[in-house]
Design a protein around this motif. Structure first.
Motif, PDB file in Angstrom:
ATOM      1  N   LYS A  81      21.880 -15.890-100.991  1.00 43.00           N
ATOM      2  CA  LYS A  81      22.065 -16.001 -99.540  1.00 43.00           C
ATOM      3  C   LYS A  81      20.700 -15.960 -98.847  1.00 43.00           C
ATOM      4  O   LYS A  81      19.700 -15.509 -99.413  1.00 43.00           O
ATOM      5  CB  LYS A  81      22.927 -14.842 -99.011  1.00 43.00           C
TER       6      LYS A  81
ATOM      7  N   ASN B 112      23.691 -18.250 -91.920  1.00 45.19           N
ATOM      8  CA  ASN B 112      24.622 -19.193 -92.542  1.00 45.19           C
ATOM      9  C   ASN B 112      24.563 -20.529 -91.801  1.00 45.19           C
ATOM     10  O   ASN B 112      25.428 -20.858 -91.004  1.00 45.19           O
ATOM     11  CB  ASN B 112      26.035 -18.620 -92.519  1.00 45.19           C
ATOM     12  N   GLY B 113      23.470 -21.254 -92.039  1.00 44.10           N
ATOM     13  CA  GLY B 113      23.298 -22.562 -91.406  1.00 44.10           C
ATOM     14  C   GLY B 113      22.458 -22.529 -90.153  1.00 44.10           C
ATOM     15  O   GLY B 113      21.643 -23.429 -89.914  1.00 44.10           O
ATOM     16  N   THR B 114      22.630 -21.496 -89.312  1.00 47.18           N
ATOM     17  CA  THR B 114      21.906 -21.410 -88.040  1.00 47.18           C
ATOM     18  C   THR B 114      21.502 -19.969 -87.781  1.00 47.18           C
ATOM     19  O   THR B 114      22.298 -19.046 -88.011  1.00 47.18           O
ATOM     20  CB  THR B 114      22.797 -21.889 -86.874  1.00 47.18           C
TER      21      THR B 114
ATOM     22  N   THR C 258      18.124 -24.454 -87.570  1.00 50.85           N
ATOM     23  CA  THR C 258      19.068 -24.793 -88.641  1.00 50.85           C
ATOM     24  C   THR C 258      18.403 -24.716 -90.016  1.00 50.85           C
ATOM     25  O   THR C 258      17.194 -24.927 -90.157  1.00 50.85           O
ATOM     26  CB  THR C 258      19.642 -26.206 -88.435  1.00 50.85           C
ATOM     27  N   TYR C 259      19.251 -24.440 -91.022  1.00 49.48           N
ATOM     28  CA  TYR C 259      18.766 -24.258 -92.392  1.00 49.48           C
ATOM     29  C   TYR C 259      19.750 -24.883 -93.378  1.00 49.48           C
ATOM     30  O   TYR C 259      20.972 -24.801 -93.190  1.00 49.48           O
ATOM     31  CB  TYR C 259      18.629 -22.761 -92.725  1.00 49.48           C
ATOM     32  N   ALA C 260      19.190 -25.468 -94.412  1.00 50.89           N
ATOM     33  CA  ALA C 260      20.027 -25.927 -95.522  1.00 50.89           C
ATOM     34  C   ALA C 260      20.583 -24.702 -96.248  1.00 50.89           C
ATOM     35  O   ALA C 260      20.056 -23.586 -96.123  1.00 50.89           O
ATOM     36  CB  ALA C 260      19.199 -26.782 -96.475  1.00 50.89           C
ATOM     37  N   ALA C 261      21.638 -24.894 -97.005  1.00 52.20           N
ATOM     38  CA  ALA C 261      22.238 -23.782 -97.748  1.00 52.20           C
ATOM     39  C   ALA C 261      21.213 -23.162 -98.689  1.00 52.20           C
ATOM     40  O   ALA C 261      20.406 -23.862 -99.313  1.00 52.20           O
ATOM     41  CB  ALA C 261      23.445 -24.277 -98.535  1.00 52.20           C
TER      42      ALA C 261
ATOM     43  N   THR D  81      14.451 -30.863 -99.511  1.00 55.70           N
ATOM     44  CA  THR D  81      15.444 -30.546 -98.483  1.00 55.70           C
ATOM     45  C   THR D  81      14.802 -30.630 -97.099  1.00 55.70           C
ATOM     46  O   THR D  81      13.596 -30.871 -96.962  1.00 55.70           O
ATOM     47  CB  THR D  81      16.010 -29.130 -98.681  1.00 55.70           C
TER      48      THR D  81
ATOM     49  N   ASN E 277      14.326 -28.141 -95.345  1.00 55.09           N
ATOM     50  CA  ASN E 277      13.663 -26.850 -95.125  1.00 55.09           C
ATOM     51  C   ASN E 277      12.741 -26.484 -96.289  1.00 55.09           C
ATOM     52  O   ASN E 277      12.952 -25.478 -96.974  1.00 55.09           O
ATOM     53  CB  ASN E 277      14.705 -25.740 -94.955  1.00 55.09           C
TER      54      ASN E 277
END
Length: 432
Positions: free
Chosen positions: A119, A152-154, A160-163, A191, A193
């Motif tokens: 995570k 979790n994404g934001t 924003t972020y990739a998983a 990616t 990010n």
């Protein structure tokens, strides 16, 4: 005449009376003494921990690079780690607590890609800028530190972020005998990010009674950052948290109910170093903490005067010191005479077949005071050793030991797994 007969009886009996007096004089003088055995180990919650970094020119793990962590673990234990999302203000990667699951429910070791368990977390101490190489460090402090939360994404600022599982690949390899290797690969380069990973830390908690002693070894979601996690999340500095977890890492073990033997005229009734297990019950004590078979055998030996098995009052096993809670102790009153010896034995609970026992030919039963110097830690030679407290073949962790046949030896210290405290800092034996 009656008086005469009494005199004659007394004269006739005189030699035997003298003999009886001599026998009484020769009878050993008995005294009462009490032996007390205590688990005095100042236990630690973590069985293993460490730091990691890139071994190249830079300690930072750039996109395309990887590091590995080698460790041991039993079923129910989990691996936790943390490393900074380098191009952020205070984000870090870590598995959700208690960490990466290492065994399936049926006891089969987990292998392969476990990235889905990783995570991305916000440390809650800096206002997040748009992630990337131009992020200014350390950035703007939050007006009031917030609790650690999952990104979790934001994030809270709308970035924003990739998983996390696409930015980092985590792969488990099982090496056998409860040994694992985790490979962490930076896969963020392709990616939206890309980011370096900082040097990090990792930890594994002991498990006792089926529960992890510390299920949040590095951080706790929903609570403020502590113990040096902020240094990792903001600066990629693993030294503070690394030092903290090092102070929390060490030995935790209960002692099995203690076998106490009072004897005279024989030597080494329980074991002898250099000799294989005698098949009289010591194996069950050393592997399972069950002294009943050995006690039954010892009671048949000429020269053995008394045999006791001493369980702790409330817990059966003798627990170590846990925080401010003192360790368990047991006591037994003994009637002893000159020439009597005492031998004891108790399993090192979180091992495959280690046991504490009196060295050489036991303890002089008439001495008083602390006799812990007479105790050693021995390997029974009947089970393949694993990291103490992290082996799936250890009965204390619900496992079945893998058989071997070697002579009894004293456990070296340091050994191939860890460095133990001195014997007197684990078990204390006093006679009063």
């Amino acid at each position: 005449m009656k008086y005469k007969h009494s005199i004659l009886w007394a004269i006739a009996a005189f030699p035997s009376l003298i003999t009886a007096c001599k026998r009484n004089d020769a009878m050993p003088s008995m005294s009462e003494t009490t032996i007390t055995i205590e688990n005095v180990l100042d236990s630690k919650p973590l069985v293993e921990s460490g730091r990691f970094k890139n071994n190249g020119a830079s300690p930072v793990i750039m996109p395309g690079e990887a590091i590995s962590i080698k460790f041991s673990a039993a079923k129910g234990q989990a691996l936790s780690f943390a490393t900074m999302y380098g191009w952020s203000n205070d984000l870090f990667f870590a598995p959700e607590n208690p960490g990466i699951k290492l065994y399936q429910d049926n006891g089969t070791p987990v292998e392969g890609d476990v990235s889905v368990q990783i995570k991305l977390w916000d440390n809650g101490t800096r206002i997040n800028q748009k992630p990337g190489a131009v992020v200014m460090h350390p950035g703007t402090t939050e007006t009031a530190p917030k609790a650690i939360s999952e990104v979790n994404g934001t994030d809270a600022q709308g970035n924003t972020y990739a998983a996390a599982s696409t930015l980092m690949k985590a792969t488990l390899h099982y090496e056998g005998n409860s040994n694992f290797t985790l490979i962490i690969t930076n896969t963020s380069g392709d990616t939206s990010n890309p980011t370096p990973f900082s040097p990090g830390v990792w930890a594994i908690s002991y498990i006792a009674g089926g529960k992890l002693i510390n299920s949040n070894p590095l951080f706790e979601a929903g609570k403020p950052s502590a113990n040096g996690m902020t240094n990792i999340a903001e600066m990629g500095d693993n030294s503070v948290l690394g030092h903290y977890i090092n102070t929390q890492t060490g030995i935790f073990t209960p002692l099995s109910p203690v076998l106490v033997v009072l004897y005279k005229g024989i030597e080494k009734p329980i074991y002898k170093t250099g000799e294989n297990d005698r098949g009289k019950g010591l194996k069950d004590l050393a592997q399972k903490g069950d002294a009943s078979g050995l006690a039954t055998y010892l009671k048949t030996l000429a020269g053995v005067k008394a045999v006791y098995i001493l369980p702790a009052a409330s817990s059966t096993v003798l627990l170590p010191k846990i925080g401010a809670q003192a360790g368990s102790s047991v006591s037994q009153q003994l009637s002893v005479a000159s020439g009597d010896r005492i031998a004891i034995a108790s399993m090192y609970g979180l091992s495959n077949d280690w046991f504490f026992a009196t060295k050489d030919n036991g303890i002089d039963a008439t001495v008083k005071g602390d006799v812990s110097y007479s105790i050693g830690l021995f390997d029974n030679g009947t089970a393949i050793n694993q990291f103490p407290g992290a082996g799936n073949g250890q009965a204390g962790l619900g496992g079945t030991p893998a058989t071997e046949r070697k002579p009894v030896i004293e456990v070296p210290n340091p050994n191939g797994f860890t460095t133990l405290p001195s014997i007197s800092r684990m078990i204390k034996v006093t006679i009063n």
